[in-house]
Design a protein around this motif. Sequence first.
Motif, PDB file in Angstrom:
ATOM      1  N   GLY A 236     -43.566  27.179   2.282  1.00 13.21           N
ATOM      2  CA  GLY A 236     -43.496  27.709   0.934  1.00 13.21           C
ATOM      3  C   GLY A 236     -42.286  28.564   0.609  1.00 13.21           C
ATOM      4  O   GLY A 236     -42.193  29.107  -0.494  1.00 13.21           O
ATOM      5  N   THR A 237     -41.348  28.682   1.540  1.00 13.60           N
ATOM      6  CA  THR A 237     -40.123  29.431   1.241  1.00 13.60           C
ATOM      7  C   THR A 237     -39.217  28.579   0.364  1.00 13.60           C
ATOM      8  O   THR A 237     -38.993  27.404   0.662  1.00 13.60           O
ATOM      9  N   VAL A 238     -38.714  29.168  -0.702  1.00 15.70           N
ATOM     10  CA  VAL A 238     -37.898  28.401  -1.653  1.00 15.70           C
ATOM     11  C   VAL A 238     -36.468  28.925  -1.669  1.00 15.70           C
ATOM     12  O   VAL A 238     -36.215  30.110  -1.422  1.00 15.70           O
ATOM     13  N   ASN A 239     -35.564  28.036  -1.982  1.00 20.60           N
ATOM     14  CA  ASN A 239     -34.154  28.375  -2.115  1.00 20.60           C
ATOM     15  C   ASN A 239     -33.556  27.552  -3.247  1.00 20.60           C
ATOM     16  O   ASN A 239     -33.985  26.421  -3.484  1.00 20.60           O
ATOM     17  N   TYR A 240     -32.569  28.135  -3.923  1.00 21.47           N
ATOM     18  CA  TYR A 240     -31.923  27.460  -5.045  1.00 21.47           C
ATOM     19  C   TYR A 240     -30.420  27.634  -4.947  1.00 21.47           C
ATOM     20  O   TYR A 240     -29.923  28.665  -4.481  1.00 21.47           O
ATOM     21  N   THR A 241     -29.700  26.646  -5.444  1.00 24.72           N
ATOM     22  CA  THR A 241     -28.275  26.831  -5.582  1.00 24.72           C
ATOM     23  C   THR A 241     -28.035  27.788  -6.743  1.00 24.72           C
ATOM     24  O   THR A 241     -28.855  27.896  -7.672  1.00 24.72           O
ATOM     25  N   ASP A 242     -26.938  28.504  -6.682  1.00 18.78           N
ATOM     26  CA  ASP A 242     -26.701  29.574  -7.656  1.00 18.78           C
ATOM     27  C   ASP A 242     -26.760  29.098  -9.110  1.00 18.78           C
ATOM     28  O   ASP A 242     -27.233  29.826  -9.988  1.00 18.78           O
ATOM     29  N   SER A 243     -26.304  27.904  -9.370  1.00 23.44           N
ATOM     30  CA  SER A 243     -26.193  27.440 -10.752  1.00 23.44           C
ATOM     31  C   SER A 243     -27.547  27.212 -11.421  1.00 23.44           C
ATOM     32  O   SER A 243     -27.610  27.110 -12.647  1.00 23.44           O
ATOM     33  N   VAL A 244     -28.621  27.146 -10.642  1.00 16.92           N
ATOM     34  CA  VAL A 244     -29.935  26.891 -11.248  1.00 16.92           C
ATOM     35  C   VAL A 244     -30.903  28.048 -11.055  1.00 16.92           C
ATOM     36  O   VAL A 244     -32.028  28.005 -11.563  1.00 16.92           O
ATOM     37  N   LYS A 245     -30.481  29.071 -10.340  1.00 18.07           N
ATOM     38  CA  LYS A 245     -31.371  30.217 -10.100  1.00 18.07           C
ATOM     39  C   LYS A 245     -31.832  30.831 -11.414  1.00 18.07           C
ATOM     40  O   LYS A 245     -31.034  31.034 -12.328  1.00 18.07           O
TER      41      LYS A 245
END
Length: 116
Positions: A55-64
């Motif tokens: 359940g750990t999530v990560n996003y690229t900066d452009s969509v955070k």
Amino acid sequence: QVQLVESGGGLVQPGGSLRLSCTSSGIIFSIVNMGWYRQAPGKQRELVAGETSRGTVNYTDSVKGRFTISRENAKNTVYLQMNSLKPEDTAVYYCNAVPLIHSINWGQGTQVTVSS
């Protein structure tokens, strides 16, 4: 044989929202880290969001702050809620494992077009 089937794309105006879905078969979905990738015309495919099996999530900066990834293991499905869409979000969106697993082929993807 592993299959990934993406859906939910479409044409939306800037500032609009879409929810993408990806259903998988042939893998033990609950133990695989999954992600959403996108490929815009003339650009390389990039990972935009990932969620681990825990359940750990990560996003690229452009969509955070605009995109949210989630998964429903009972349905072997991963989702991408996309809000405040921008023209630069226009791309074909794919789901796949993170990192990529050589035995899992890409699905057909789903086209997202953000335009007025």
